[in-house]
Write a protein that holds these residues in place. Sequence first.
Motif, PDB file in Angstrom:
ATOM      1  N   LYS A  41      -2.375   1.070  -7.098  1.00  0.00           N
ATOM      2  CA  LYS A  41      -3.819   1.130  -7.294  1.00  0.00           C
ATOM      3  C   LYS A  41      -4.248   0.321  -8.510  1.00  0.00           C
ATOM      4  CE  LYS A  41      -7.416   2.832  -5.305  1.00  0.00           C
ATOM      5  NZ  LYS A  41      -7.686   2.524  -3.888  1.00  0.00           N
ATOM      6  N   GLU A  42      -3.546   0.473  -9.611  1.00  0.00           N
ATOM      7  CA  GLU A  42      -3.867  -0.291 -10.823  1.00  0.00           C
ATOM      8  C   GLU A  42      -3.687  -1.783 -10.590  1.00  0.00           C
ATOM      9  OE1 GLU A  42      -2.346  -0.615 -15.482  1.00  0.00           O
ATOM     10  OE2 GLU A  42      -1.732   1.083 -14.221  1.00  0.00           O
ATOM     11  N   ALA A  60      -8.747  -3.128  -3.731  1.00  0.00           N
ATOM     12  CA  ALA A  60      -8.882  -1.713  -4.078  1.00  0.00           C
ATOM     13  C   ALA A  60      -9.356  -0.865  -2.909  1.00  0.00           C
ATOM     14  CB  ALA A  60      -9.840  -1.556  -5.256  1.00  0.00           C
ATOM     15  N   LYS A  67       0.811  -1.218   0.000  1.00  0.00           N
ATOM     16  CA  LYS A  67       0.000   0.000   0.000  1.00  0.00           C
ATOM     17  C   LYS A  67       0.849   1.274   0.000  1.00  0.00           C
ATOM     18  CE  LYS A  67      -0.518   0.479   5.029  1.00  0.00           C
ATOM     19  NZ  LYS A  67      -1.482   0.487   6.153  1.00  0.00           N
ATOM     20  N   LYS A  99      -6.195   1.824   1.177  1.00  0.00           N
ATOM     21  CA  LYS A  99      -5.785   3.187   0.850  1.00  0.00           C
ATOM     22  C   LYS A  99      -4.273   3.249   0.645  1.00  0.00           C
ATOM     23  CE  LYS A  99      -6.045   7.924   2.618  1.00  0.00           C
ATOM     24  NZ  LYS A  99      -6.452   8.776   3.773  1.00  0.00           N
ATOM     25  N   ILE A 100      -3.856   3.922  -0.417  1.00  0.00           N
ATOM     26  CA  ILE A 100      -2.434   4.100  -0.695  1.00  0.00           C
ATOM     27  C   ILE A 100      -1.884   5.189   0.226  1.00  0.00           C
ATOM     28  CG2 ILE A 100      -0.712   4.657  -2.435  1.00  0.00           C
ATOM     29  CD1 ILE A 100      -2.167   2.043  -2.941  1.00  0.00           C
ATOM     30  N   ASN A 130      -6.670  -3.142  -8.548  1.00  0.00           N
ATOM     31  CA  ASN A 130      -7.873  -3.328  -9.374  1.00  0.00           C
ATOM     32  C   ASN A 130      -7.766  -4.594 -10.219  1.00  0.00           C
ATOM     33  OD1 ASN A 130      -9.108  -0.960  -8.440  1.00  0.00           O
ATOM     34  ND2 ASN A 130      -8.086   0.289  -9.982  1.00  0.00           N
TER      35      ASN A 130
END
Length: 571
Positions: free
Chosen positions: A413-414, A470, A408, A473-474, A417
């Motif tokens: 993020k990609e 997803a 994270k 949270k990053i 997903n």
Amino acid sequence: MGPVKWKIEGEKRLHLRAGALKHTEDWRRLPWSEIERNVFRLQQRIYQAASRGDVKRVHNLQRLLLSSYCARLLAVRRVTQDNRGKRTPGVDGVASLTAPERLALAQDLRHLNKDPSPVRRTYIDKPGTTEKRPLGIPIMSDRAYQALVKLALEPEWEAKFEPNSYGFRPGRCAHDAIEAIFNFIRLKPKYVLDADIEKCFDKISHVALLEKLQAIQPITKLIRGWLKAGIMDGDQVLYPESGAPQGSVISPLLANVALHGLEEAIVYSKPKRKRPALIRYADDLVILHHDLDSLAQTRQETEDWLAQMGLRLKPSKTHITHTLTSHQGKVGFDFLGFNIRQYPVTKHHTRTYRGKPGFKTLIQPSKKAIKRHLYKLKRIIRHYRGSAQAALIGKLNPIIRGWANYYKTCAAKECFNRLDKELFWKLAKWGRFRHPRKWWKWVYRRYWKRHQQKGTIEFTDNDYTLINYAHTKIERHTKVMVHKSPFDGDWTYWTTRLGKDPTKPKQVCVLMKIQQGRCTHCGLRLCAMDVLEVHHRDGNHHNHHYLNLALIHGHCHDFVHRSQVLMTTAP
């Protein structure tokens, strides 16, 4: 009365208090809070003396700690209670100790001239390869001796270790190494020597290691005995001439000591403008430099330095790449499960490089790590074909949560997903296998339901819900300060940092902030070196409200549950 004499008197008083207890429950009645405070105060004084370069003071305090009854009790508890691999037996077959046996072992640790027993050789799988990693499992008493020696040696070497050494050190993690690499390449692309030390634990020279330790005579004798102790491999006993067996308590510290000085020899011995950057995590290391010829020269210097310790770089895992442009058919590199690479962009997105279009540094999960993780999910889903949906969710959730928490801190993020989509199709195949005569729409409505409040589609049976990648949270990770150590006594810094540790679940981080970094059972501060457990106050492990949760030490958690069992079974 001087401070050292006062300390000795305090140790004698505690020895009389603890040594007078002889029954089974006496181990749990020991003043553990006072014991931990006494040991940490000694370790803090060792760290401060080592920081000043006062070798005589360090050795005197180490002798005091080795003779301390508090340190012996704490060493026994760490190998018999805190260590989660404590039930792995050595050659004597002993996997656990009772309370009287623990007290007796603590008393026996006074004899520092005891000869060690051979270690038991066992093999574990290496992830992503068909090779086996050999481990050496000592007997319980040798583990306690090693824990005692580690209590004395670790504060001294934490004051000496180089700034860019991150593996097997308290308060430091892989994310600190990744952030250090980002800081070195974010302004200017670099050539990278991605290297791996071949069989680091098995090839360390005993003579060179003991000479570098420069420890007091009792510690040197014990460590020499552990290094020279035989290895029981099946029915055969081997006596190694080099190496430190993996799996023992003190082996990671000895490996760090053996590799200490590499950064000083490679980096700080050169002029400031020509210095490369060396980041090491255990036996994995990368060297960064803007000039290819200088990097090739640094590689030779690294191999020459490692040869003094009986080590060498592994040719198959050592190569030179560039972070921005193609070199030898490759761009970027993988390190600790992350892929680190720079991508060209227009001048309107970032700064230019040598008058050319600029670049952007991206750190993402590596393709090998993603492939390995998907294979693990596939095996679990296939294994749980005949199980209920709740059992499958209960098995997948900790794995998904741990993997997502680890990544994270990067641009994932990609990737998250994509993993959600991959997992959906694997679960769809699982549902079709369970109901081969049903239409796909029926299977989908059976296992996937819409959340009434969120409006999202979830894999759930109304009681248990599968988490999504997803939804993680990053968050950017902050690298540890160079000269900070858990032994410096800066509790504000380390408590705040532990509450943001990416290797810990979100639940642990939130509880750390709520409890202000203290254990709710014993009242002591929670450290990066401690084993932490989340305790459910009402005993209901499905009630995850924070009012029902408490973050406590591993040994405190065992004590609380044993007390509850004794209360329920009492007549």
